[in-house]
Motif scaffolding. Structure first.
Motif, PDB file in Angstrom:
ATOM      1  N   LEU A 192       1.791  -1.602  -0.111  1.00  0.00           N
ATOM      2  CA  LEU A 192       1.453  -0.655   0.264  1.00  0.00           C
ATOM      3  C   LEU A 192       1.693   0.046  -0.879  1.00  0.00           C
ATOM      4  CD1 LEU A 192       2.570  -1.119   3.428  1.00  0.00           C
ATOM      5  CD2 LEU A 192       0.211  -0.912   2.494  1.00  0.00           C
ATOM      6  N   ASN A 193       2.769   0.272  -1.919  1.00  0.00           N
ATOM      7  CA  ASN A 193       2.886   1.023  -2.948  1.00  0.00           C
ATOM      8  C   ASN A 193       1.957   0.970  -3.993  1.00  0.00           C
ATOM      9  OD1 ASN A 193       4.596   2.960  -3.755  1.00  0.00           O
ATOM     10  ND2 ASN A 193       5.202   1.942  -5.339  1.00  0.00           N
ATOM     11  N   MET A 194       1.160  -0.311  -4.029  1.00  0.00           N
ATOM     12  CA  MET A 194       0.188  -0.555  -5.319  1.00  0.00           C
ATOM     13  C   MET A 194      -0.727   0.576  -5.164  1.00  0.00           C
ATOM     14  SD  MET A 194       1.776  -2.336  -7.721  1.00  0.00           S
ATOM     15  CE  MET A 194       2.936  -1.474  -7.022  1.00  0.00           C
ATOM     16  N   LEU A 195      -1.095   0.227  -3.198  1.00  0.00           N
ATOM     17  CA  LEU A 195      -2.427   0.330  -2.990  1.00  0.00           C
ATOM     18  C   LEU A 195      -2.607   2.187  -3.235  1.00  0.00           C
ATOM     19  CD1 LEU A 195      -5.016   0.799  -1.309  1.00  0.00           C
ATOM     20  CD2 LEU A 195      -3.578   0.801   0.368  1.00  0.00           C
ATOM     21  N   VAL A 196      -1.418   3.079  -2.591  1.00  0.00           N
ATOM     22  CA  VAL A 196      -1.245   4.418  -2.335  1.00  0.00           C
ATOM     23  C   VAL A 196      -0.751   4.573  -3.848  1.00  0.00           C
ATOM     24  CG1 VAL A 196       0.506   6.262  -2.070  1.00  0.00           C
ATOM     25  CG2 VAL A 196       0.246   3.908  -0.480  1.00  0.00           C
ATOM     26  N   ASN A 197      -0.041   4.737  -5.213  1.00  0.00           N
ATOM     27  CA  ASN A 197      -0.090   4.941  -5.813  1.00  0.00           C
ATOM     28  C   ASN A 197      -0.999   4.546  -7.192  1.00  0.00           C
ATOM     29  OD1 ASN A 197       1.786   6.918  -5.494  1.00  0.00           O
ATOM     30  ND2 ASN A 197       3.262   5.488  -4.736  1.00  0.00           N
ATOM     31  N   TRP A 198      -1.357   3.571  -6.976  1.00  0.00           N
ATOM     32  CA  TRP A 198      -2.287   2.860  -8.381  1.00  0.00           C
ATOM     33  C   TRP A 198      -3.485   2.070  -8.303  1.00  0.00           C
ATOM     34  CZ3 TRP A 198       3.672   1.723  -8.297  1.00  0.00           C
ATOM     35  CH2 TRP A 198       4.225   2.279  -9.101  1.00  0.00           C
ATOM     36  N   GLY A 199      -3.773   1.660  -7.242  1.00  0.00           N
ATOM     37  CA  GLY A 199      -4.805   1.425  -6.252  1.00  0.00           C
ATOM     38  C   GLY A 199      -4.699   0.107  -6.679  1.00  0.00           C
ATOM     39  N   GLY A 200      -3.925  -0.926  -6.743  1.00  0.00           N
ATOM     40  CA  GLY A 200      -3.639  -2.238  -7.440  1.00  0.00           C
ATOM     41  C   GLY A 200      -3.130  -2.920  -5.863  1.00  0.00           C
ATOM     42  N   ARG A 201      -2.781  -3.766  -6.471  1.00  0.00           N
ATOM     43  CA  ARG A 201      -1.811  -4.952  -4.938  1.00  0.00           C
ATOM     44  C   ARG A 201      -1.382  -6.317  -5.464  1.00  0.00           C
ATOM     45  NH1 ARG A 201      -7.452  -8.455  -3.558  1.00  0.00           N
ATOM     46  NH2 ARG A 201      -5.325  -9.384  -2.125  1.00  0.00           N
TER      47      ARG A 201
END
Length: 243
Positions: A192-201
């Motif tokens: 979720l942190n990748m999604l919220v702050n970077w757009g990754g996964r």
């Protein structure tokens, strides 16, 4: 770090629904553009990434046999914490440290502190454009989870383009279980942190297989490396003409 990361979480629901990063909604630009315009925040981020890499740096040199490789490149290697650990353990090898100018800002001091200035070349650049030639093995730690599948394919394809026939790409990332495991809650929070702050996964083994295949690479093994779900993913080039 919290001052940068936490605001995006306030818009978590929007990110989950839309698939878009909340960081850009809050700060008006993507994460790395923000760092570029805020040198103090960039230095703090680099320091945090260096500390986060220390546990992996302590185990990687024994987890993989680098002895047959003459030159080791670290793609997106930041201040060189990981590459320095490998070069210290394998004194016959040389290194190439590749990152943006911002990412490499603290690298000269790391190399000086470990006595590696003469054995490691700094190669500033953009891994979406190319990666340095001349290495036998390419390390990529905590890079792919920052980006979309297509962007990961681009990065890996650039490694594939310069990889010798007997070379290796070593990806160091968390690997999600194929079936959700309640004991791995930290991995899903990281996702979720990748999604919220970077757009990754974060990705499963099957998902890593797919992005590697599209880049012309074949995964040979996935070995747990310690830390929060980190694994060492060893890949080689798929021979031309082999689907």
């Amino acid at each position: 770090m919290e001052e940068m990361m936490q605001p995006g979480w306030e818009h978590l629901v929007d990110s989950v629904r839309s698939g878009n990063t909340s960081f850009e909604k809050v700060f008006g630009q993507d994460f790395f553009s923000y760092l570029h315009e805020n040198p103090e925040r960039s230095a703090g981020f680099n320091q945090a990434m260096s500390r986060a890499t220390e546990s992996t740096a302590a185990v990687l040199p024994e987890a993989f046999d680098f002895a047959r490789f003459a030159t080791i490149a670290d793609v997106g290697g930041g201040d060189g914490t990981l590459l320095a650990a490998v070069l210290r353990e394998y004194p016959s090898a040389n290194g190439i440290l590749h990152d943006t100018e911002d990412g490499l800002a603290q690298a000269p001091e790391t190399l000086r502190r470990h006595g590696l200035v003469d054995r490691c070349t700094l190669a500033p650049g953009d891994f979406f454009a190319s990666v340095p030639e001349g290495a036998d093995v390419y390390l990529i730690k905590s890079i792919l989870h920052d980006w979309s599948d297509q962007q990961c394919v681009e990065i890996l394809a650039h490694c594939r383009q310069v990889l010798p026939a007997d070379g290796r790409v070593l990806i160091i990332e968390p690997v999600l279980p194929e079936v959700v495991d309640p004991r791995s809650v930290g991995l899903y929070l990281g996702d979720l942190n990748m999604l919220v702050n970077w757009g990754g996964r974060e990705r499963t083994r099957q998902e890593f297989d797919e992005v590697c295949r599209q880049a012309g690479l074949e995964i040979l093994s996935v070995v747990p490396l310690g830390g929060p779900g980190f694994c060492l993913i060893e890949a080689k080039a798929i021979a031309l003409g082999v689907a």
